[in-house]
Design a protein around this motif. Structure first.
Motif, PDB file in Angstrom:
ATOM      1  N   TYR A  40      78.774 105.306  22.567  1.00 20.07           N
ATOM      2  CA  TYR A  40      78.510 105.173  24.002  1.00 20.07           C
ATOM      3  C   TYR A  40      77.015 105.247  24.313  1.00 20.07           C
ATOM      4  CZ  TYR A  40      78.991 105.700  29.025  1.00 20.07           C
ATOM      5  OH  TYR A  40      78.903 105.504  30.383  1.00 20.07           O
ATOM      6  N   TYR A  41      76.315 106.094  23.583  1.00 22.98           N
ATOM      7  CA  TYR A  41      74.907 106.333  23.896  1.00 22.98           C
ATOM      8  C   TYR A  41      73.947 105.468  23.096  1.00 22.98           C
ATOM      9  CZ  TYR A  41      76.863 110.074  26.601  1.00 22.98           C
ATOM     10  OH  TYR A  41      77.584 110.771  27.530  1.00 22.98           O
ATOM     11  N   TYR A  52      75.406 104.397  29.930  1.00 28.49           N
ATOM     12  CA  TYR A  52      75.639 104.096  31.346  1.00 28.49           C
ATOM     13  C   TYR A  52      75.908 105.393  32.096  1.00 28.49           C
ATOM     14  CZ  TYR A  52      76.415  99.699  28.958  1.00 28.49           C
ATOM     15  OH  TYR A  52      76.273  98.609  28.145  1.00 28.49           O
ATOM     16  N   ALA A  53      75.408 105.487  33.333  1.00 24.36           N
ATOM     17  CA  ALA A  53      75.544 106.700  34.136  1.00 24.36           C
ATOM     18  C   ALA A  53      76.016 106.340  35.538  1.00 24.36           C
ATOM     19  CB  ALA A  53      74.199 107.418  34.200  1.00 24.36           C
ATOM     20  N   ALA A  73      78.785 101.725  38.060  1.00 23.41           N
ATOM     21  CA  ALA A  73      79.383 102.897  37.419  1.00 23.41           C
ATOM     22  C   ALA A  73      79.630 103.969  38.481  1.00 23.41           C
ATOM     23  CB  ALA A  73      78.460 103.431  36.337  1.00 23.41           C
ATOM     24  N   LYS A  75      81.710 106.967  37.562  1.00 25.28           N
ATOM     25  CA  LYS A  75      81.960 108.258  36.919  1.00 25.28           C
ATOM     26  C   LYS A  75      81.923 108.068  35.413  1.00 25.28           C
ATOM     27  CE  LYS A  75      86.184 109.939  37.452  1.00 25.28           C
ATOM     28  NZ  LYS A  75      87.355 110.687  37.945  1.00 25.28           N
ATOM     29  N   VAL A  76      81.495 109.106  34.708  1.00 18.68           N
ATOM     30  CA  VAL A  76      81.536 109.137  33.244  1.00 18.68           C
ATOM     31  C   VAL A  76      82.214 110.452  32.863  1.00 18.68           C
ATOM     32  CG1 VAL A  76      80.157 109.255  31.133  1.00 18.68           C
ATOM     33  CG2 VAL A  76      79.463 107.735  32.995  1.00 18.68           C
ATOM     34  N   VAL A 120      84.118 108.730  25.405  1.00 16.51           N
ATOM     35  CA  VAL A 120      83.453 108.731  26.705  1.00 16.51           C
ATOM     36  C   VAL A 120      84.080 107.600  27.504  1.00 16.51           C
ATOM     37  CG1 VAL A 120      81.276 108.479  27.953  1.00 16.51           C
ATOM     38  CG2 VAL A 120      81.304 109.573  25.701  1.00 16.51           C
ATOM     39  N   THR A 121      84.463 107.906  28.742  1.00 19.37           N
ATOM     40  CA  THR A 121      85.027 106.856  29.599  1.00 19.37           C
ATOM     41  C   THR A 121      84.060 106.554  30.734  1.00 19.37           C
ATOM     42  OG1 THR A 121      86.275 108.436  30.963  1.00 19.37           O
ATOM     43  CG2 THR A 121      87.406 107.492  29.041  1.00 19.37           C
ATOM     44  N   LEU A 122      83.862 105.269  30.952  1.00 21.02           N
ATOM     45  CA  LEU A 122      83.026 104.772  32.035  1.00 21.02           C
ATOM     46  C   LEU A 122      83.956 104.212  33.103  1.00 21.02           C
ATOM     47  CD1 LEU A 122      80.314 103.826  33.306  1.00 21.02           C
ATOM     48  CD2 LEU A 122      80.564 101.734  31.946  1.00 21.02           C
ATOM     49  N   HIS A 123      83.905 104.783  34.279  1.00 21.67           N
ATOM     50  CA  HIS A 123      84.710 104.338  35.417  1.00 21.67           C
ATOM     51  C   HIS A 123      83.788 103.518  36.316  1.00 21.67           C
ATOM     52  CE1 HIS A 123      87.861 107.485  34.537  1.00 21.67           C
ATOM     53  NE2 HIS A 123      86.853 107.796  33.735  1.00 21.67           N
TER      54      HIS A 123
END
Length: 132
Positions: A40-41, A52-53, A73, A75-76, A120-123
């Motif tokens: 993710y990073y 992503y943030a 984005a 939420k993470v 890690v989930t990216l919403h």
């Protein structure tokens, strides 16, 4: 990443012509994506910035490097593979947490995806469709 350009994200597919994930985002179905904490990073080429943030406005590319849509984005989260929250598996367009787990086991055969393995989930929300 150069100043002045948005972050970029590429959704992977089963093959080079598979644009089902960008299409699902553009249709408003897919609102979450998940990756391993390690990946993710990390940036991945010119079309994937990583890290992503919340608040990031992100360009979404298909596997042919065509800009398809813009997302924001929201939420993470860090989640455990043994406890996939409903908002994650639904946002990934799966019918259940079990389906989420099985697809990720199939897609990541090189990893030992045990219950304590972290993703890690990216919403995100769709901002604009660029190219249908």
């Amino acid at each position: 990443m150069s100043m002045g350009r948005r972050k970029r994200l590429t959704f992977w597919g089963a093959h080079d012509d598979d644009d089902s994930l960008p299409r699902s985002v553009m249709a408003g179905h897919k609102t979450v994506t998940a990756d391993t904490v390690e990946d993710y990073y990390k940036p991945y080429g010119d079309y994937g910035d990583g890290s992503y943030a919340p608040g990031d406005v992100i360009e979404v590319y298909d596997l042919k490097q065509r800009l398809r849509c813009i997302i924001r984005a929201t939420k993470v989260m860090v989640i455990r593979f043994g406890e996939i929250p409903e908002e994650v598996w639904r946002g990934e367009t799966f019918a259940s947490a079990e389906e989420f787990r099985q697809v990720h086991i199939d897609c990541l055969p090189h990893l030992d995806l045990h219950d304590d393995f972290e993703f890690v989930t990216l919403h995100f929300e769709l901002v604009e469709i660029v190219a249908g």
